[in-house]
Scaffold this active site. Structure first.
Site, PDB file in Angstrom:
ATOM      1  N   SER A 155      94.062  73.954  14.362  1.00 29.94           N
ATOM      2  CA  SER A 155      92.685  73.552  14.084  1.00 29.94           C
ATOM      3  C   SER A 155      92.613  72.137  13.531  1.00 29.94           C
ATOM      4  O   SER A 155      93.521  71.700  12.819  1.00 29.94           O
ATOM      5  CB  SER A 155      92.101  74.522  13.045  1.00 29.94           C
ATOM      6  N   TYR A 158      91.893  79.111   4.682  1.00 24.88           N
ATOM      7  CA  TYR A 158      92.019  79.253   6.152  1.00 24.88           C
ATOM      8  C   TYR A 158      92.742  78.031   6.710  1.00 24.88           C
ATOM      9  O   TYR A 158      93.720  78.160   7.442  1.00 24.88           O
ATOM     10  CB  TYR A 158      90.639  79.402   6.812  1.00 24.88           C
ATOM     11  N   LYS A 207      96.640  77.339   8.602  1.00 26.82           N
ATOM     12  CA  LYS A 207      96.932  76.615   9.845  1.00 26.82           C
ATOM     13  C   LYS A 207      97.994  75.544   9.590  1.00 26.82           C
ATOM     14  O   LYS A 207      98.902  75.333  10.382  1.00 26.82           O
ATOM     15  CB  LYS A 207      95.659  75.998  10.434  1.00 26.82           C
TER      16      LYS A 207
END
Ligand code: WQD
Length: 342
Positions: free
Chosen positions: A126, A151, A155
């Site tokens: 991402s 989050y 990643k």
């Protein structure tokens, strides 16, 4: 051609990627516990492509169950790993849930790849790994910034784990794809982004406001240092993202990769403001959106958009769906949900 295992295959980007893989003659097997998606999506994929695929509805955090699926498959040439939780506010509220789910599932998939000598791995990463960037547009050489939420940190950690895995497994090829803002839906309106009650992301909020599910939407912040005061993002059509996965896998199978761990930005290279996205939606849908301008949303960055030259040059990829197509397909998907709920 061999089988491709797609984890998270009933999810938003996973399902669209399976459609693109099938349309490029790959054989696909899905693994998804459907904790954040619906099993019926597999039927929709068959409706679109005319091809039946199997989804193994198991939890990738369960190593024994994951191994059982991989050991039952022969001639697997690649794995595309989408399965992860990705709601920013939820990750702030429940960091341990995110670290456990997103990292243990990745470790188990990598263990199965190693044990079965599967040669090609594509990882769903991402643009959030860049954090709040100074220098725009963002290239693959832009270093990690401070992750804005757990989050995004999963990643960053996932990418680092794969880099170490690549060093220990020199015969493996690992490709990290950093998505900017995936939006829109398949042209058939049979699959799309399923965001249930209280969506966070802009485009589902727009379509649910137009559909009357949300009374009035908020535009978070009008005092940013941008052309109209609202945040800039690089919105990219989910089918362009999907096709990048097919192209990345083929690039890896053909041995064109320069190293055995490569990164690509998946964005259009164009920044669009929130108000420009709203105007595009109103134009293509002929619906007037009920919105108000409110304060900034904590954690939002002012602007981010990609330099996508490397993916275009190396993968032969060209994202050609513009913001109007993104909004049109998102709206038709929303209308389709009313007719045929999932
Ligand atoms: C976009 C813009 C909001 C809702 C997302 C994912 C992140 C990553 C990148 C996967 C912002 C504004 C939104 C609303 C608004 N994807 N907005 N009103 O924050 O860029 O991040 O894409 O890895 O995980 O969360 O996307 O769609 O939430 O917001 O004004 O009701 O729209 O302030 O400027 P974001 P978003």
């Amino acid at each position: 051609m061999g089988k491709v295992v797609v984890t998270g295959g009933t999810g938003y980007i996973g399902s669209h990627t399976i459609v693109d893989l099938l349309e490029h003659d790959f054989e696909v097997v899905s693994i998804d516990n459907c904790s954040r998606s619906e099993p019926q999506i597999i039927d929709r994929i068959e409706e679109i492509t005319g091809q039946k695929i199997i989804n193994h509805q198991i939890d990738l955090c369960d190593l024994a169950a994951t191994k059982k699926v991989f050991d039952s498959l022969d001639n697997v040439i690649g794995v595309i790993h989408f399965a992860a939780f990705k709601t920013v506010p939820e990750s702030v509220e429940k960091p341990l849930l995110y670290f456990h789910n997103n990292l243990v599932s990745l470790i188990n998939v990598l263990k199965c790849i190693e044990q079965n000598d599967i040669p090609n791995f594509v990882f769903s990463s991402s643009c959030s790994v860049y954090g709040n960037v100074e220098q725009l547009p963002v290239t693959e050489k832009t270093p990690f910034g401070k992750a804005e939420c757990p989050y995004a940190r999963t990643k960053q950690m996932g990418e680092e784990m794969i880099r170490d895995f690549a060093v220990a497994n020199p015969h493996s090829t690992n490709i990290l794809l950093r998505y900017f803002n995936p939006v829109g839906a398949h042209d058939s309106a049979l699959i799309g982004e399923l965001q249930r009650a209280n969506p966070n992301n802009l485009v589902p909020v727009i379509t649910q406001t137009a559909a009357g599910i949300i009374e009035q939407m908020k535009v978070f912040g009008k005092d940013y240092d941008t052309r109209d005061g609202t945040c800039i993002r690089d919105y990219i059509h989910v089918m362009d993202i999907a096709n990048a996965h097919t192209k990345a896998l083929q690039y890896s199978i053909d041995g064109k990769n320069k190293t055995n761990c490569e990164v690509f930005n998946l964005g259009t290279g164009k920044g669009v403001t929130v108000l420009e996205a709203i105007n595009s939606f109103e134009k293509v849908s002929r619906e007037k959106l009920n919105y108000i301008m409110t304060d900034r949303r904590p954690g939002d960055i002012e602007a981010i958009y990609a330099n996508n030259d490397y993916a275009k040059q190396e993968l032969g990829w060209s994202p050609d769906r513009d913001i109007n197509i993104m909004m049109d397909t998102a709206w038709r998907w929303e209308l389709g949900l009313k007719e045929r709920p999932i």
